[in-house]
Design a protein around this motif. Structure first.
Motif, short mmCIF file in Angstrom:
data_model
loop_
_atom_site.label_atom_id
_atom_site.label_comp_id
_atom_site.label_asym_id
_atom_site.label_seq_id
_atom_site.Cartn_x
_atom_site.Cartn_y
_atom_site.Cartn_z
N ASN A 237 -10.96 -2.45 31.59
CA ASN A 237 -12.20 -1.68 31.39
C ASN A 237 -13.12 -2.12 30.32
O ASN A 237 -14.04 -2.07 30.54
CB ASN A 237 -11.59 -0.26 30.84
CG ASN A 237 -11.07 0.69 31.72
OD1 ASN A 237 -11.35 0.74 33.14
ND2 ASN A 237 -10.11 1.55 31.45
N GLU A 238 -12.51 -2.88 29.29
CA GLU A 238 -13.22 -3.50 28.16
C GLU A 238 -14.17 -4.78 28.90
O GLU A 238 -15.21 -4.83 28.75
CB GLU A 238 -12.56 -4.22 27.25
CG GLU A 238 -12.09 -3.13 26.53
CD GLU A 238 -13.21 -2.36 25.54
OE1 GLU A 238 -14.11 -3.07 25.14
OE2 GLU A 238 -13.16 -1.28 25.54
N VAL A 239 -13.45 -5.45 29.84
CA VAL A 239 -14.21 -6.53 30.50
C VAL A 239 -15.13 -5.97 31.43
O VAL A 239 -16.38 -6.45 31.50
CB VAL A 239 -13.00 -7.49 31.42
CG1 VAL A 239 -13.77 -8.35 32.21
CG2 VAL A 239 -12.04 -8.20 30.38
N ILE A 240 -15.06 -5.06 32.34
CA ILE A 240 -16.08 -4.65 33.09
C ILE A 240 -17.17 -3.78 32.49
O ILE A 240 -18.30 -4.07 32.82
CB ILE A 240 -15.08 -3.34 34.03
CG1 ILE A 240 -14.13 -4.13 34.93
CG2 ILE A 240 -16.27 -2.64 34.88
CD1 ILE A 240 -13.37 -3.11 35.76
N ALA A 241 -16.74 -2.92 31.59
CA ALA A 241 -17.86 -2.37 30.56
C ALA A 241 -18.61 -3.30 30.09
O ALA A 241 -20.15 -3.36 29.99
CB ALA A 241 -17.39 -1.38 29.63
N ARG B 3 -28.45 -7.36 33.54
CA ARG B 3 -29.76 -6.86 33.70
C ARG B 3 -29.99 -6.18 34.95
O ARG B 3 -30.64 -5.11 34.74
CB ARG B 3 -30.65 -8.22 33.73
CG ARG B 3 -32.09 -7.86 33.92
CD ARG B 3 -32.47 -7.47 32.28
NE ARG B 3 -34.03 -7.35 32.49
CZ ARG B 3 -34.46 -6.40 31.52
NH1 ARG B 3 -33.72 -5.79 30.59
NH2 ARG B 3 -35.88 -6.23 31.66
N THR B 4 -29.26 -6.45 36.08
CA THR B 4 -29.52 -5.53 37.24
C THR B 4 -29.10 -4.18 37.01
O THR B 4 -29.40 -3.15 37.37
CB THR B 4 -28.96 -6.01 38.42
OG1 THR B 4 -29.59 -7.59 38.66
CG2 THR B 4 -29.09 -5.32 39.67
N PHE B 5 -27.73 -4.21 36.43
CA PHE B 5 -27.07 -2.72 36.10
C PHE B 5 -27.82 -2.04 35.21
O PHE B 5 -27.98 -0.71 35.30
CB PHE B 5 -25.83 -3.14 35.63
CG PHE B 5 -24.75 -1.88 35.72
CD1 PHE B 5 -24.51 -1.11 36.43
CD2 PHE B 5 -24.77 -1.40 34.30
CE1 PHE B 5 -23.68 0.25 36.37
CE2 PHE B 5 -24.18 -0.06 33.89
CZ PHE B 5 -23.41 0.65 34.98
N GLN B 6 -28.49 -2.48 34.15
CA GLN B 6 -29.14 -2.05 33.04
C GLN B 6 -30.51 -1.48 33.82
O GLN B 6 -30.75 -0.31 33.64
CB GLN B 6 -29.80 -2.93 31.97
CG GLN B 6 -28.56 -3.45 31.27
CD GLN B 6 -29.26 -4.48 30.30
OE1 GLN B 6 -30.22 -4.91 30.30
NE2 GLN B 6 -28.16 -4.84 29.33
N GLN B 7 -31.22 -1.98 34.74
CA GLN B 7 -32.25 -1.49 35.41
C GLN B 7 -31.77 -0.23 36.46
O GLN B 7 -32.50 0.69 36.48
CB GLN B 7 -33.05 -2.56 36.31
CG GLN B 7 -33.55 -3.63 35.50
CD GLN B 7 -34.28 -4.75 36.22
OE1 GLN B 7 -33.94 -4.84 37.48
NE2 GLN B 7 -35.00 -5.71 35.51
N PHE B 8 -30.62 -0.55 37.13
CA PHE B 8 -30.15 0.79 37.88
C PHE B 8 -29.77 1.90 37.04
O PHE B 8 -30.28 2.90 37.43
CB PHE B 8 -28.91 0.19 38.56
CG PHE B 8 -28.09 1.32 39.27
CD1 PHE B 8 -28.49 1.87 40.18
CD2 PHE B 8 -26.89 1.62 38.74
CE1 PHE B 8 -27.74 2.87 41.14
CE2 PHE B 8 -26.44 2.75 39.36
CZ PHE B 8 -26.67 3.17 40.42
N ASP C 51 -31.15 7.45 35.35
CA ASP C 51 -31.07 8.21 34.32
C ASP C 51 -32.58 9.16 34.68
O ASP C 51 -32.58 10.19 34.54
CB ASP C 51 -31.09 7.67 32.93
CG ASP C 51 -31.37 8.55 31.92
OD1 ASP C 51 -30.39 9.53 31.75
OD2 ASP C 51 -32.19 8.43 31.10
N LYS C 52 -33.54 8.24 34.92
CA LYS C 52 -34.95 8.68 35.24
C LYS C 52 -34.84 9.68 36.31
O LYS C 52 -35.45 10.90 36.42
CB LYS C 52 -35.79 7.91 35.48
CG LYS C 52 -37.31 8.45 35.63
CD LYS C 52 -38.45 7.09 35.79
CE LYS C 52 -39.80 7.54 35.88
NZ LYS C 52 -40.52 6.52 36.17
#
Length: 100
Positions: free
Chosen positions: A33-37, A44-49, A54-55
């Motif tokens: 879980n720590e590695v995946i998180a 960056r792609t996950f952050q944009q997703f 959220d929006k």
């Protein structure tokens, strides 16, 4: 039920093994879980997703609130009209039943 000494010892060993395996599984799960998180948090792609998701969820929640308010208004109007029609119908029935 009475256990023999051998059965009792086997039971204790099995319980100990289960506890050890459970502990090892928890450690592996925690590390994974720590590695995946951490990996997703840096991606960056996950952050944009996550931002787009959220929006979209916020917009959907806002639209749901607006639709709920609209439905509440329509329900109130329907209830009022229905009540008036029932009262009118009852009055008409009472008027027809009265002798002239």
């Amino acid at each position: 039920v009475r256990l023999t000494r051998i059965q009792y010892c086997e039971t204790l060993l099995n319980e100990g093994t289960t506890i050890k395996m459970s502990f090892v599984q928890r450690i592996i799960s925690f590390v994974a879980n720590e590695v995946i998180a951490d990996g997703l948090a840096r991606n960056r792609t996950f952050q944009q997703f996550a931002i787009k998701s959220d929006k979209a969820f916020k917009q959907a929640a806002q639209q749901a609130k607006l639709k709920q308010a609209e439905l509440e208004k329509q329900t109130a109007e329907f209830s009022k009209t229905f009540k008036e029609e029932v009262q009118k119908g009852m009055k008409d029935m009472n008027d027809k039943g009265k002798p002239k």
